[in-house]
Design an enzyme around this catalytic site. Structure first.
Site, PDB file in Angstrom:
ATOM      1  N   SER A  80       0.918  -1.340   0.034  1.00  0.00           N
ATOM      2  CA  SER A  80       0.156  -0.191   0.048  1.00  0.00           C
ATOM      3  C   SER A  80       0.704   1.170   0.045  1.00  0.00           C
ATOM      4  O   SER A  80       2.079   0.979   0.307  1.00  0.00           O
ATOM      5  CB  SER A  80      -1.161  -0.027   1.360  1.00  0.00           C
ATOM      6  OG  SER A  80      -0.206   0.148   2.628  1.00  0.00           O
ATOM      7  N   CYS A  81       0.248   2.390  -0.746  1.00  0.00           N
ATOM      8  CA  CYS A  81       0.843   3.490  -0.471  1.00  0.00           C
ATOM      9  C   CYS A  81      -0.092   4.692  -0.317  1.00  0.00           C
ATOM     10  O   CYS A  81      -1.423   4.265   0.063  1.00  0.00           O
ATOM     11  CB  CYS A  81       1.849   4.000  -1.771  1.00  0.00           C
ATOM     12  SG  CYS A  81       0.726   3.971  -3.236  1.00  0.00           S
ATOM     13  N   LEU A  82       0.110   5.880  -0.774  1.00  0.00           N
ATOM     14  CA  LEU A  82      -0.813   7.103  -0.475  1.00  0.00           C
ATOM     15  C   LEU A  82      -1.991   6.949  -1.740  1.00  0.00           C
ATOM     16  O   LEU A  82      -3.080   6.967  -1.398  1.00  0.00           O
ATOM     17  CB  LEU A  82      -0.168   8.276  -0.403  1.00  0.00           C
ATOM     18  CG  LEU A  82      -1.317   9.304   0.218  1.00  0.00           C
ATOM     19  CD1 LEU A  82      -1.427   9.053   1.529  1.00  0.00           C
ATOM     20  CD2 LEU A  82      -0.376  10.638   0.058  1.00  0.00           C
TER      21      LEU A  82
END
Length: 100
Positions: A80-82
């Site tokens: 996951s990331c932003l």
């Protein structure tokens, strides 16, 4: 935004369900983003710039650095990331190293 090979985009609920099945969740945001926006519970932070090296570490070194058992190439992993761009890159990196 979340990414997995079988399902490129996961909802928050799908991630919660996967975590119950012992999926390793790697957050590839930078450390300052974790400090600013918060840590996702039960995730480990490996910034994207460190990921290739981390996934090729000796398992003992990985455990010392990230306080987590190193995933095997067949273990389920979610990135996951932003916004989703870096998690897709992370998925590509992992797959290029032989992770399924």
């Amino acid at each position: 935004s979340l990414c997995a090979a079988g399902e490129p985009n996961l909802s928050y609920q799908e991630l919660k369900d996967l975590k119950k099945a012992n999926v390793l969740h790697i957050d590839v945001r930078e450390r300052w983003e974790i400090d600013r926006f918060g840590k996702i519970p039960e995730s480990i932070n490996i910034p994207l710039g460190e990921l290739m090296e981390a996934l090729q570490m000796d398992p003992t070194e990985f455990k010392e650095q990230y306080n987590q058992k190193m995933p095997s190439k067949s273990d389920p992993v979610v990135f996951s990331c932003l916004a989703g761009t870096r998690s897709k890159q992370a998925l590509g990196f992992a797959m290029s190293l032989g992770f399924s």
